[in-house]
Design an enzyme around this catalytic site. Structure first.
Site, PDB file in Angstrom:
ATOM      1  N   CYS A 136       0.828  -1.206   0.000  1.00  0.00           N
ATOM      2  CA  CYS A 136       0.000   0.000   0.000  1.00  0.00           C
ATOM      3  C   CYS A 136       0.863   1.256   0.000  1.00  0.00           C
ATOM      4  CB  CYS A 136      -0.937  -0.009   1.211  1.00  0.00           C
ATOM      5  SG  CYS A 136      -1.930   1.482   1.378  1.00  0.00           S
ATOM      6  N   CYS A 139      -0.563   4.107   2.135  1.00  0.00           N
ATOM      7  CA  CYS A 139      -0.377   3.919   3.576  1.00  0.00           C
ATOM      8  C   CYS A 139       1.056   4.223   4.009  1.00  0.00           C
ATOM      9  CB  CYS A 139      -0.696   2.474   3.971  1.00  0.00           C
ATOM     10  SG  CYS A 139      -2.285   1.856   3.390  1.00  0.00           S
ATOM     11  N   ASP A 140       2.027   3.777   3.221  1.00  0.00           N
ATOM     12  CA  ASP A 140       3.412   3.736   3.703  1.00  0.00           C
ATOM     13  C   ASP A 140       4.399   4.604   2.928  1.00  0.00           C
ATOM     14  OD1 ASP A 140       2.595   1.830   5.589  1.00  0.00           O
ATOM     15  OD2 ASP A 140       2.862   0.200   4.161  1.00  0.00           O
TER      16      ASP A 140
END
Length: 312
Positions: A136, A139-140
């Site tokens: 992701c 997300c990261d």
């Protein structure tokens, strides 16, 4: 004995298909609950920019998830956390969904559990999840500002997430197993315009290495020249395909050999009263728009099924 919670329709999964099904079912005055073991939105929460959903030129995936959730609950549909442990078909009018948070009963069930990213299955992948291995970018990606990262894959998701990362990190190298991309032409064009985004062809990641805290290097294999090499990377984002979240339904006779749920054009499975919608279905195109279409049909068909039972 724990009380079984009674509903007209139970929707397993709260991604775009599940939320749309909830909108249609609850608007038809069915007592409806969505069950999910995570936050509503499904894969939308892992998507940076959504450009191919009608009504929006561009919207962040999590923002679209919030809007869909608000819509899905406006007619009284409920949302409940729970990990599904089994589904029991007692009769046409009674089906039980067992979860770690209790049991739910309804005559109609809509399965909208979606799919998840396939792992490479190489040494270090599991060890370094959360330490440089990610599925992701949204997300990261922010954790890798100013660093060099790898993306693995050649489809839409790999290129889309690579484009997102290119705006965040220092450099993105995309490793493609074949000699060309499968991504849509418009995505390929955008990638070619990124000075800090490069593609390496016919190359597979064979191991992920690092220290106790983080990823440091990747082992590579060129499947044309048979050469092996190592490169330094701070992170690796993996997009090599999807698999259905259907393990709990494996013994019900509704899945194909790969685990995808088989339905007809009305989203009905081989079991009366059980429907499926979205990415979990056996179909060619898995997009937010197609999930929403499936969900609308499934919600309406659940209403028709319950109405028929009540008329008997």
């Amino acid at each position: 004995m724990t009380e079984v919670k009674q509903y007209d329709v139970i929707i397993i999964g709260a991604g775009p298909a599940g939320m749309t099904a909830a909108t249609y079912a609850s608007r038809a005055d069915l007592k409806t609950v969505m069950l999910d073991q995570g936050i509503y939105g499904g894969q939308m929460n892992n998507t940076a920019d959504v450009e191919n959903y009608p009504g929006y030129n561009n919207i962040m995936g999590p923002d679209l998830a919030e809007k869909m959730y608000a819509s899905s609950t406006q007619f009284g549909a409920e949302y409940s956390f729970g990990r599904i442990t089994g589904v029991e078909v007692v009769s046409d009018s009674e089906k039980l969904v067992h979860t770690d948070m209790g049991d739910f009963q309804a005559p109609a069930i809509i399965i909208a559990t979606g799919s998840e990213h396939i792992h490479l299955g190489v040494d270090g992948e599991e060890d370094y999840q959360g330490k440089g291995v990610s599925y992701c970018a949204v997300c990261d990606g922010a954790f890798f500002k100013g660093e060099e990262v790898a993306v693995v894959g050649g489809g839409d998701s790999a290129v889309e997430e690579g484009l997102y990362l290119a705006d965040v990190v220092k450099d993105v190298t995309v490793y493609v197993r074949g000699d060309q991309l499968k991504a849509q032409p418009i995505l390929q064009q955008r990638a070619q315009q990124k000075d800090n985004m490069t593609f390496v062809w016919n190359t597979e990641v064979t191991a992920i290495k690092g220290n106790d805290q983080e990823v440091q290097t990747l082992s590579l294999h060129n499947n044309q020249t048979d050469e092996d090499s190592e490169v330094e990377k701070s992170g690796i984002f993996i997009y090599v395909g999807l698999k259905p979240n259907t393990q709990v339904f494996a013994g019900m006779g509704i899945t194909d050999a790969q685990g995808w749920i088989k339905t007809d054009e009305k989203m009905a499975t081989a079991v009366p009263g059980i429907f499926a919608a979205g990415d979990v279905r056996s179909k060619d195109l898995r997009q937010i728009a197609t999930a929403v279409g499936d969900g609308g049909i499934a919600g309406q068909q659940a209403y028709q099924y319950v109405a028929t039972l009540k008329a008997k």
